[in-house]
Design an enzyme around this catalytic site. Structure first.
Site, PDB file in Angstrom:
ATOM      1  N   ARG A 161       0.834  -1.203   0.000  1.00  9.43           N
ATOM      2  CA  ARG A 161       0.000   0.000   0.000  1.00  9.43           C
ATOM      3  C   ARG A 161       0.879   1.267   0.000  1.00  9.43           C
ATOM      4  NH1 ARG A 161      -4.828   0.772   4.372  1.00  9.43           N
ATOM      5  NH2 ARG A 161      -6.459   0.608   2.832  1.00  9.43           N
ATOM      6  N   LYS A 176      10.477   0.379   6.807  1.00  3.82           N
ATOM      7  CA  LYS A 176      10.763  -0.303   8.075  1.00  3.82           C
ATOM      8  C   LYS A 176       9.537  -1.118   8.481  1.00  3.82           C
ATOM      9  CE  LYS A 176      10.270   0.794  12.558  1.00  3.82           C
ATOM     10  NZ  LYS A 176       9.951  -0.549  13.070  1.00  3.82           N
ATOM     11  N   GLU A 179       8.678  -4.354  14.237  1.00  2.79           N
ATOM     12  CA  GLU A 179       9.596  -5.309  14.869  1.00  2.79           C
ATOM     13  C   GLU A 179       8.892  -6.612  15.245  1.00  2.79           C
ATOM     14  OE1 GLU A 179       8.609  -2.273  15.705  1.00  2.79           O
ATOM     15  OE2 GLU A 179       9.252  -1.735  17.725  1.00  2.79           O
ATOM     16  N   SER A 230      -0.246   3.586  15.538  1.00  2.00           N
ATOM     17  CA  SER A 230      -1.062   4.166  16.605  1.00  2.00           C
ATOM     18  C   SER A 230      -1.024   5.694  16.605  1.00  2.00           C
ATOM     19  CB  SER A 230      -0.566   3.654  17.958  1.00  2.00           C
ATOM     20  OG  SER A 230       0.754   4.103  18.163  1.00  2.00           O
ATOM     21  N   GLU A 251      -1.892   7.167   8.834  1.00  2.00           N
ATOM     22  CA  GLU A 251      -3.073   6.283   8.918  1.00  2.00           C
ATOM     23  C   GLU A 251      -3.072   5.728  10.334  1.00  2.00           C
ATOM     24  OE1 GLU A 251      -5.205   5.518   6.414  1.00  2.00           O
ATOM     25  OE2 GLU A 251      -4.157   6.593   4.834  1.00  2.00           O
ATOM     26  N   CYS A 285      -7.792  -1.460  12.288  1.00  2.00           N
ATOM     27  CA  CYS A 285      -8.156  -0.065  12.563  1.00  2.00           C
ATOM     28  C   CYS A 285      -9.635   0.194  12.307  1.00  2.00           C
ATOM     29  CB  CYS A 285      -7.310   0.869  11.704  1.00  2.00           C
ATOM     30  SG  CYS A 285      -7.441   0.511   9.941  1.00  2.00           S
ATOM     31  N   GLU A 444     -12.523  -1.891   3.585  1.00  2.00           N
ATOM     32  CA  GLU A 444     -12.491  -0.918   2.494  1.00  2.00           C
ATOM     33  C   GLU A 444     -12.018  -1.570   1.191  1.00  2.00           C
ATOM     34  OE1 GLU A 444     -10.345  -1.039   4.995  1.00  2.00           O
ATOM     35  OE2 GLU A 444      -8.329  -0.510   4.353  1.00  2.00           O
ATOM     36  N   HIS A 450      -9.172   5.543   1.690  1.00  2.00           N
ATOM     37  CA  HIS A 450      -9.188   5.138   3.095  1.00  2.00           C
ATOM     38  C   HIS A 450      -8.503   6.231   3.906  1.00  2.00           C
ATOM     39  CE1 HIS A 450      -9.002   2.445   6.522  1.00  2.00           C
ATOM     40  NE2 HIS A 450      -7.685   2.514   6.555  1.00  2.00           N
TER      41      HIS A 450
HETATM   42  P1  NAD Z   1       2.697   1.372  16.626  1.00  2.00           P
HETATM   43  O1  NAD Z   1       2.406   2.814  16.491  1.00  2.00           O
HETATM   44  O2  NAD Z   1       3.068   0.848  17.966  1.00  2.00           O
HETATM   45  O3  NAD Z   1       3.896   0.961  15.655  1.00  2.00           O
HETATM   46  C1  NAD Z   1       3.845   1.164  14.264  1.00  2.00           C
HETATM   47  C2  NAD Z   1       5.249   1.334  13.721  1.00  2.00           C
HETATM   48  O4  NAD Z   1       5.811   2.526  14.255  1.00  2.00           O
HETATM   49  C3  NAD Z   1       6.215   0.213  14.089  1.00  2.00           C
HETATM   50  O5  NAD Z   1       7.006  -0.081  12.961  1.00  2.00           O
HETATM   51  C4  NAD Z   1       7.049   0.827  15.198  1.00  2.00           C
HETATM   52  O6  NAD Z   1       8.360   0.290  15.266  1.00  2.00           O
HETATM   53  C5  NAD Z   1       7.115   2.278  14.739  1.00  2.00           C
HETATM   54  N1  NAD Z   1       7.397   3.244  15.812  1.00  2.00           N
HETATM   55  C6  NAD Z   1       7.132   3.154  17.135  1.00  2.00           C
HETATM   56  N2  NAD Z   1       7.570   4.267  17.781  1.00  2.00           N
HETATM   57  C7  NAD Z   1       8.109   5.074  16.840  1.00  2.00           C
HETATM   58  C8  NAD Z   1       8.710   6.370  16.867  1.00  2.00           C
HETATM   59  N3  NAD Z   1       8.833   7.060  18.017  1.00  2.00           N
HETATM   60  N4  NAD Z   1       9.138   6.921  15.708  1.00  2.00           N
HETATM   61  C9  NAD Z   1       8.988   6.251  14.526  1.00  2.00           C
HETATM   62  N5  NAD Z   1       8.448   5.012  14.440  1.00  2.00           N
HETATM   63  C10 NAD Z   1       7.996   4.437  15.579  1.00  2.00           C
HETATM   64  O7  NAD Z   1       1.419   0.603  16.051  1.00  2.00           O
HETATM   65  P2  NAD Z   1       1.168  -0.973  15.955  1.00  2.00           P
HETATM   66  O8  NAD Z   1       0.901  -1.489  17.340  1.00  2.00           O
HETATM   67  O9  NAD Z   1       2.226  -1.632  15.146  1.00  2.00           O
HETATM   68  O10 NAD Z   1      -0.180  -1.025  15.090  1.00  2.00           O
HETATM   69  C11 NAD Z   1      -1.446  -0.908  15.634  1.00  2.00           C
HETATM   70  C12 NAD Z   1      -2.014   0.476  15.397  1.00  2.00           C
HETATM   71  O11 NAD Z   1      -2.016   0.765  14.005  1.00  2.00           O
HETATM   72  C13 NAD Z   1      -3.467   0.595  15.833  1.00  2.00           C
HETATM   73  O12 NAD Z   1      -3.679   1.825  16.494  1.00  2.00           O
HETATM   74  C14 NAD Z   1      -4.232   0.562  14.504  1.00  2.00           C
HETATM   75  O13 NAD Z   1      -5.496   1.165  14.563  1.00  2.00           O
HETATM   76  C15 NAD Z   1      -3.277   1.283  13.607  1.00  2.00           C
HETATM   77  N6  NAD Z   1      -3.543   0.967  12.181  1.00  2.00           N
HETATM   78  C16 NAD Z   1      -4.146   1.924  11.404  1.00  2.00           C
HETATM   79  C17 NAD Z   1      -4.453   1.636  10.068  1.00  2.00           C
HETATM   80  C18 NAD Z   1      -5.123   2.661   9.186  1.00  2.00           C
HETATM   81  O14 NAD Z   1      -5.200   2.427   7.992  1.00  2.00           O
HETATM   82  N7  NAD Z   1      -5.618   3.777   9.712  1.00  2.00           N
HETATM   83  C19 NAD Z   1      -4.136   0.382   9.533  1.00  2.00           C
HETATM   84  C20 NAD Z   1      -3.516  -0.558  10.348  1.00  2.00           C
HETATM   85  C21 NAD Z   1      -3.223  -0.249  11.682  1.00  2.00           C
END
Ligand code: NAD
Length: 480
Positions: A161, A176, A179, A230, A251, A285, A444, A450
């Site tokens: 995507r 990236k 992890e 998140s 997103e 999400c 979607e 989206h």
């Molecule tokens: P997360 O935010 O914990 O991590 C996502 C990515 O960000 C990982 O690769 C992580 O290593 C990286 N990351 C963490 N801290 C960072 C920083 N300070 N700087 C840069 N990168 C950093 O999210 P997650 O637990 O992997 O995923 C779940 C979340 O993703 C949920 O909130 C979900 O709703 C959201 N999500 C949204 C969509 C959408 O399309 N809106 C789609 C899928 C998931």
């Protein structure tokens, strides 16, 4: 422990072992076993990935779009040839059921083909000038170097995507993976290499957010950060991006409401809401996360929904096929689900089924849960909950249902069940969300758009609008 994967960085078309000593374990959430471990990409290597992406970008952007698109099609072919292997890896490291993993892999290949079709359809504009001897052209040009930072919940699809629109519009990218789910990304990079994508155009690095992710958000050489994850991380990324005024495409999380009106087809609503909650163990999400039901039909709806959730099966997706969902991703995820459910119980909500973790297994499984008598100000109604948990709130009339739905920090997906056209139209016009589904589930479609309002994000993905996120404009005033 398997050493099948042996993750290596993919930088400038070459695989290299990281010199970093920081090791990350990849855990199978279905039984908590260690699949493999890998070394985080060193800061020097992340910098070099960004540098080669920068160097390669000019040549790549001059490559005809139709030729750039041909690589997307080759990658799609490679994905289809290796479908079973990708499905196996995704199930193993992420824990989704096989059918859903299959959908993710097939969806990724289709998304590449779809995006490739845009190659000959990217258009700028000619604007009328005030001067008779002048033409004004508005060109659409690539952003430059994109960093793609991914979550774990649809790890494979999300690579595509970001990569597909970035590449077809002439950007290069450094990706990236989360992890939690790096093996599928590593296998993807092997496929990319086999497809002959020019060196430096796509680069993969691995590791934690605080280190690798932070550099990909703070580097001056990055022109756009495309992030899915998140709200908390999105906000941290924006803080870093602000220092260089880097464009962000975010997103983020959701808290999708489902509105069930008195004239709804109750069986349809029950089935779609259940599906849109338990998909990927409730870790999407756009999962339905709160249900608002008209008081007049609340008893019948609640009884049927509770039965449907009680008939929902979970288990180890590596070994079972007759299940609806698998484990939660990790212990932290499980703790957050338990915390919110316990908080609702403590505030007077009633658990109709489930309400706890399955303790009989080594993996991280949560029972399908329905919670009645929830109130709008409860944490379970306001905070994102990544698990198979459905909290119910009753409403008096449509105005109140819409007011409740809009009363949220999140604004990604919403859904309405009604057979009344007037009701549907009013709800469509007054509900403040990026997506609204009427009488259907919440997934979607990639030719649409989206995107979320409020804290659910900035910008969006998919379709024409998603593609144009990866471009900026260059206005040229030409006099002969
Ligand atoms: P997360 O935010 O914990 O991590 C996502 C990515 O960000 C990982 O690769 C992580 O290593 C990286 N990351 C963490 N801290 C960072 C920083 N300070 N700087 C840069 N990168 C950093 O999210 P997650 O637990 O992997 O995923 C779940 C979340 O993703 C949920 O909130 C979900 O709703 C959201 N999500 C949204 C969509 C959408 O399309 N809106 C789609 C899928 C998931």
């Amino acid at each position: 422990m398997s050493d099948n994967y042996n993750i290596q960085n993919y930088i400038n078309g070459s695989f290299s072992v990281s010199t970093n000593t920081e090791e990350i374990k990849n855990i199978n959430p279905s039984d908590s076993s260690i699949i493999n471990s890998f070394k985080e990409t060193s800061i020097e290597d992340v910098e070099s990935a960004i540098d080669v992406a920068k160097k390669s970008q000019s040549k790549w952007s001059k490559t005809p779009a139709i030729e750039r698109a041909s690589y997307l099609k080759k990658i799609a072919e490679g994905i289809r040839k290796n479908e079973d292997e990708f499905v196996r890896i995704i199930v193993e490291e992420q824990g989704k059921i096989k059918d859903l993993a299959k959908g993710e892999v097939q969806g990724a290949a289709n998304y590449l083909d779809y995006t490739a079709e845009w190659a000959r359809r990217i258009e700028g504009e000619i604007v009328t000038s005030d001067s008779p001897d002048e033409n004004i052209f508005i060109f659409k040009i690539p952003m430059g170097v994109v960093s793609g930072i991914l979550p774990w919940n649809f790890p494979f699809f999300l690579i595509v995507r970001k990569l597909a629109p970035a590449l077809v519009t002439g950007n290069t990218i450094v990706i990236k993976a989360s992890e939690e789910t790096s093996n599928n990304a590593y296998m993807f990079s092997k496929l990319l290499d086999a497809a002959g994508v020019p060196k430096g155009v796509v680069n993969f690095v691995y590791g934690r957010g605080q280190t690798v992710g932070k550099l990909l958000s703070s580097s001056k050489k990055i022109d756009m950060i495309s992030f899915t994850g998140s709200v908390e991380t999105g906000s941290a990324i924006m803080t870093e991006a602000a220092k260089n005024i880097t464009k962000v495409n975010l997103e983020l999380g959701g808290k999708a409401p489902a509105l069930v009106l008195a004239d709804a087809d109750i069986d349809l609503a029950v089935s779609k809401i259940r599906d849109a909650r338990v998909i990927n163990s409730g870790q999407v999400c756009n999962c339905v996360e709160r249900v608002y039901v008209d008081k007049k039909i609340a008893d019948e709806f609640t009884e049927k929904l509770t039965k449907a959730m009680q008939n929902t099966k979970f288990g180890n997706p590596n070994t079972k096929t007759d299940i609806d969902y698998g484990p939660l991703i990790n212990e932290d995820g499980s703790k957050k689900v338990s915390e919110l459910v316990n908080s609702a119980k403590g505030s007077g909500a009633e658990i109709l089924t489930g309400g706890n973790r399955d303790e009989s297994s080594e993996g991280i499984y949560y029972h399908p849960t329905v919670i009645a008598n929830c109130k709008q100000d409860m944490r379970i109604i306001q905070e994102e909950i990544f698990g198979p948990v459905l909290p119910l709130v009753e409403f008096e009339d449509l105005d109140q249902a819409i007011e409740y739905a809009n009363d949220s920090d999140y604004g990604l997906t919403s859904s309405i069940f009604t057979n009344n056209l007037k009701t549907a139209l009013k709800a469509c016009n007054e509900i403040r969300f990026g997506e609204t589904m009427i009488n259907r589930d919440n997934m979607e479609i990639f030719q649409s758009f989206h995107a979320g309002l409020r804290k659910s994000g900035i910008g969006g993905a998919d379709g024409k609008h998603g593609l144009y996120e990866y471009m900026q404009t260059h206005a040229v005033y030409m006099r002969a």
